[in-house]
Design a protein around this motif. Sequence first.
Motif, PDB file in Angstrom:
ATOM      1  N   UNK A  83       0.828  -1.205   0.000  1.00 50.40           N
ATOM      2  CA  UNK A  83       0.000   0.000   0.000  1.00 50.40           C
ATOM      3  C   UNK A  83       0.868   1.263   0.000  1.00 50.40           C
ATOM      4  N   UNK A  84       1.862   1.311   0.874  1.00 50.50           N
ATOM      5  CA  UNK A  84       2.635   2.537   1.060  1.00 50.50           C
ATOM      6  C   UNK A  84       3.703   2.769  -0.015  1.00 50.50           C
ATOM      7  N   UNK A  85       4.392   1.717  -0.441  1.00 48.55           N
ATOM      8  CA  UNK A  85       5.493   1.882  -1.380  1.00 48.55           C
ATOM      9  C   UNK A  85       5.050   1.653  -2.826  1.00 48.55           C
ATOM     10  N   UNK A  86       4.332   0.558  -3.052  1.00 52.12           N
ATOM     11  CA  UNK A  86       3.922   0.231  -4.420  1.00 52.12           C
ATOM     12  C   UNK A  86       2.627   0.918  -4.835  1.00 52.12           C
ATOM     13  N   UNK A  87       1.947   1.517  -3.867  1.00 55.49           N
ATOM     14  CA  UNK A  87       0.681   2.215  -4.113  1.00 55.49           C
ATOM     15  C   UNK A  87      -0.383   1.277  -4.702  1.00 55.49           C
ATOM     16  N   UNK A  88      -0.349   0.022  -4.269  1.00 56.34           N
ATOM     17  CA  UNK A  88      -1.358  -0.941  -4.675  1.00 56.34           C
ATOM     18  C   UNK A  88      -2.394  -1.050  -3.569  1.00 56.34           C
ATOM     19  N   UNK A  89      -3.615  -1.270  -3.948  1.00 58.11           N
ATOM     20  CA  UNK A  89      -4.650  -1.392  -2.921  1.00 58.11           C
ATOM     21  C   UNK A  89      -4.827  -2.856  -2.545  1.00 58.11           C
ATOM     22  N   UNK A  90      -5.196  -3.063  -1.311  1.00 63.41           N
ATOM     23  CA  UNK A  90      -5.517  -4.405  -0.848  1.00 63.41           C
ATOM     24  C   UNK A  90      -7.029  -4.566  -0.911  1.00 63.41           C
TER      25      UNK A  90
END
Length: 111
Positions: A83-90
């Motif tokens: 979430x924080x580094x790759x900006x992917x959502x869970x």
Amino acid sequence: MAFFLPPLLLVASNVFMTFAWYGHLKHKGVSLALVVLVSWGIAFFEYCLAVPANRLGSTVYSAAQLKTMQEVITLVVFAGFSVLWLKESLTWNHAIGFALIAAGAAFVFKG
């Protein structure tokens, strides 16, 4: 002290290893050879934390408990990293899957 230190060291080692394994995904233009070398350098610090964590932890936890703890910590660290580094959502699927793994891990610590 031996009860709390191994999990803390495992968390720190997982942060390093997660960056070593996945941190480069934001920089796909960098050559694979350079990524491997940088990842090895980062992994060195992971080993400097993980090996003592397991050595000290073995006085309090079984090997199976240490490995299970490692896997759950890995999921938690990776979720935050994603979430924080790759900006992917869970998604809910991720949350449910991680929760089921954590529930399974709880059985390893059950007396």
